[in-house]
Design a protein around this motif. Structure first.
Motif, PDB file in Angstrom:
ATOM      1  N   GLY A 223       0.807  -1.209   0.000  1.00 56.84           N
ATOM      2  CA  GLY A 223       0.000   0.000   0.000  1.00 56.84           C
ATOM      3  C   GLY A 223       0.837   1.254   0.000  1.00 56.84           C
ATOM      4  O   GLY A 223       1.982   1.269   0.447  1.00 56.84           O
ATOM      5  N   ALA A 224       0.251   2.309  -0.548  1.00 55.63           N
ATOM      6  CA  ALA A 224       0.885   3.623  -0.566  1.00 55.63           C
ATOM      7  C   ALA A 224      -0.179   4.643  -0.167  1.00 55.63           C
ATOM      8  O   ALA A 224      -1.352   4.495  -0.502  1.00 55.63           O
ATOM      9  N   PHE A 225       0.236   5.681   0.553  1.00 54.82           N
ATOM     10  CA  PHE A 225      -0.686   6.698   1.031  1.00 54.82           C
ATOM     11  C   PHE A 225      -0.090   8.074   0.798  1.00 54.82           C
ATOM     12  O   PHE A 225       1.077   8.317   1.101  1.00 54.82           O
ATOM     13  N   CYS A 226      -0.877   8.970   0.254  1.00 52.99           N
ATOM     14  CA  CYS A 226      -0.447  10.354   0.039  1.00 52.99           C
ATOM     15  C   CYS A 226      -1.223  11.235   1.011  1.00 52.99           C
ATOM     16  O   CYS A 226      -2.402  11.524   0.788  1.00 52.99           O
TER      17      CYS A 226
ATOM     18  N   ALA B 257      -1.119  14.354   1.647  1.00 49.98           N
ATOM     19  CA  ALA B 257      -1.488  15.694   1.182  1.00 49.98           C
ATOM     20  C   ALA B 257      -2.912  15.710   0.617  1.00 49.98           C
ATOM     21  O   ALA B 257      -3.671  16.654   0.860  1.00 49.98           O
ATOM     22  N   ILE B 258      -3.269  14.663  -0.118  1.00 48.71           N
ATOM     23  CA  ILE B 258      -4.611  14.633  -0.710  1.00 48.71           C
ATOM     24  C   ILE B 258      -5.479  13.521  -0.121  1.00 48.71           C
ATOM     25  O   ILE B 258      -6.654  13.411  -0.435  1.00 48.71           O
ATOM     26  N   GLY B 259      -4.891  12.689   0.729  1.00 50.27           N
ATOM     27  CA  GLY B 259      -5.646  11.615   1.379  1.00 50.27           C
ATOM     28  C   GLY B 259      -5.912  10.422   0.482  1.00 50.27           C
ATOM     29  O   GLY B 259      -6.814   9.640   0.751  1.00 50.27           O
ATOM     30  N   ALA B 260      -5.136  10.273  -0.566  1.00 52.17           N
ATOM     31  CA  ALA B 260      -5.341   9.153  -1.482  1.00 52.17           C
ATOM     32  C   ALA B 260      -4.588   7.916  -0.994  1.00 52.17           C
ATOM     33  O   ALA B 260      -3.464   8.012  -0.505  1.00 52.17           O
ATOM     34  N   ALA B 261      -5.232   6.769  -1.107  1.00 48.52           N
ATOM     35  CA  ALA B 261      -4.613   5.492  -0.738  1.00 48.52           C
ATOM     36  C   ALA B 261      -4.652   4.558  -1.936  1.00 48.52           C
ATOM     37  O   ALA B 261      -5.605   4.569  -2.720  1.00 48.52           O
ATOM     38  N   PHE B 262      -3.604   3.753  -2.086  1.00 53.55           N
ATOM     39  CA  PHE B 262      -3.495   2.818  -3.197  1.00 53.55           C
ATOM     40  C   PHE B 262      -2.994   1.497  -2.633  1.00 53.55           C
ATOM     41  O   PHE B 262      -1.946   1.447  -1.990  1.00 53.55           O
ATOM     42  N   THR B 263      -3.744   0.421  -2.823  1.00 46.02           N
ATOM     43  CA  THR B 263      -3.342  -0.898  -2.335  1.00 46.02           C
ATOM     44  C   THR B 263      -3.501  -1.924  -3.433  1.00 46.02           C
ATOM     45  O   THR B 263      -4.379  -1.807  -4.297  1.00 46.02           O
ATOM     46  N   ARG B 264      -2.666  -2.945  -3.392  1.00 46.77           N
ATOM     47  CA  ARG B 264      -2.737  -4.057  -4.338  1.00 46.77           C
ATOM     48  C   ARG B 264      -2.306  -5.347  -3.628  1.00 46.77           C
ATOM     49  O   ARG B 264      -1.335  -5.342  -2.880  1.00 46.77           O
ATOM     50  N   PRO B 265      -3.032  -6.437  -3.868  1.00 48.01           N
ATOM     51  CA  PRO B 265      -2.616  -7.733  -3.302  1.00 48.01           C
ATOM     52  C   PRO B 265      -1.603  -8.427  -4.209  1.00 48.01           C
ATOM     53  O   PRO B 265      -1.678  -8.329  -5.434  1.00 48.01           O
ATOM     54  N   TYR B 266      -0.646  -9.110  -3.588  1.00 45.89           N
ATOM     55  CA  TYR B 266       0.362  -9.877  -4.317  1.00 45.89           C
ATOM     56  C   TYR B 266       0.558 -11.215  -3.615  1.00 45.89           C
ATOM     57  O   TYR B 266       0.375 -11.321  -2.403  1.00 45.89           O
ATOM     58  N   PRO B 267       0.947 -12.248  -4.360  1.00 43.85           N
ATOM     59  CA  PRO B 267       1.119 -13.562  -3.741  1.00 43.85           C
ATOM     60  C   PRO B 267       2.351 -13.674  -2.849  1.00 43.85           C
ATOM     61  O   PRO B 267       2.436 -14.575  -2.025  1.00 43.85           O
ATOM     62  N   GLY B 268       3.307 -12.780  -2.985  1.00 46.99           N
ATOM     63  CA  GLY B 268       4.522 -12.857  -2.173  1.00 46.99           C
ATOM     64  C   GLY B 268       5.106 -11.484  -1.931  1.00 46.99           C
ATOM     65  O   GLY B 268       4.631 -10.478  -2.461  1.00 46.99           O
TER      66      GLY B 268
ATOM     67  N   GLU C   8       5.750   0.501  -9.802  1.00 46.05           N
ATOM     68  CA  GLU C   8       5.428   0.951 -11.160  1.00 46.05           C
ATOM     69  C   GLU C   8       3.936   1.304 -11.265  1.00 46.05           C
ATOM     70  O   GLU C   8       3.570   2.274 -11.936  1.00 46.05           O
ATOM     71  N   GLU C   9       3.068   0.543 -10.581  1.00 43.98           N
ATOM     72  CA  GLU C   9       1.649   0.866 -10.589  1.00 43.98           C
ATOM     73  C   GLU C   9       1.373   2.176  -9.847  1.00 43.98           C
ATOM     74  O   GLU C   9       0.490   2.931 -10.242  1.00 43.98           O
ATOM     75  N   VAL C  10       2.114   2.419  -8.779  1.00 42.98           N
ATOM     76  CA  VAL C  10       1.929   3.650  -8.021  1.00 42.98           C
ATOM     77  C   VAL C  10       2.313   4.858  -8.882  1.00 42.98           C
ATOM     78  O   VAL C  10       1.630   5.882  -8.886  1.00 42.98           O
ATOM     79  N   GLU C  11       3.390   4.735  -9.628  1.00 43.22           N
ATOM     80  CA  GLU C  11       3.805   5.840 -10.488  1.00 43.22           C
ATOM     81  C   GLU C  11       2.806   6.110 -11.601  1.00 43.22           C
ATOM     82  O   GLU C  11       2.643   7.250 -12.025  1.00 43.22           O
ATOM     83  N   GLY C  12       2.130   5.082 -12.061  1.00 42.23           N
ATOM     84  CA  GLY C  12       1.200   5.206 -13.181  1.00 42.23           C
ATOM     85  C   GLY C  12      -0.128   5.799 -12.840  1.00 42.23           C
ATOM     86  O   GLY C  12      -0.518   6.420 -11.967  1.00 42.23           O
TER      87      GLY C  12
END
Length: 72
Positions: A41-44, A46-57, A68-72
């Motif tokens: 997960g990543a959290f910003c 300043a704007i309160g945005a959160a980004f999460t992704r599940p991965y197997p490992g 790379e997904e966070v940058e996109g």
């Protein structure tokens, strides 16, 4: 008859209902071996945005893919 001292008197008997006997609680044994996975997960703040992704490992490949997904 003179003054009476304080006395305690027996009260009425306690009435306890007879509930049906409870059976033994049955629960499947859990050894904690569930499916594995990790959430990145990543959290910003300043704007309160959160980004999460599940991965197997938790490997470096999954971490790089997440960044790379966070940058996109």
């Amino acid at each position: 008859m003179g003054p009476l001292s304080a006395k305690s008197y027996l009260g009425r008997g306690l009435v306890r209902p007879h509930p049906p006997p409870a059976g033994r609680a049955l629960q499947e044994i859990d050894y904690g071996r569930r499916g594995k996975g990790y959430i990145f997960g990543a959290f910003c703040p300043a704007i309160g945005a959160a980004f999460t992704r599940p991965y197997p490992g938790r490997g470096i490949g999954n971490w790089v893919a997440f960044l790379e997904e966070v940058e996109g």
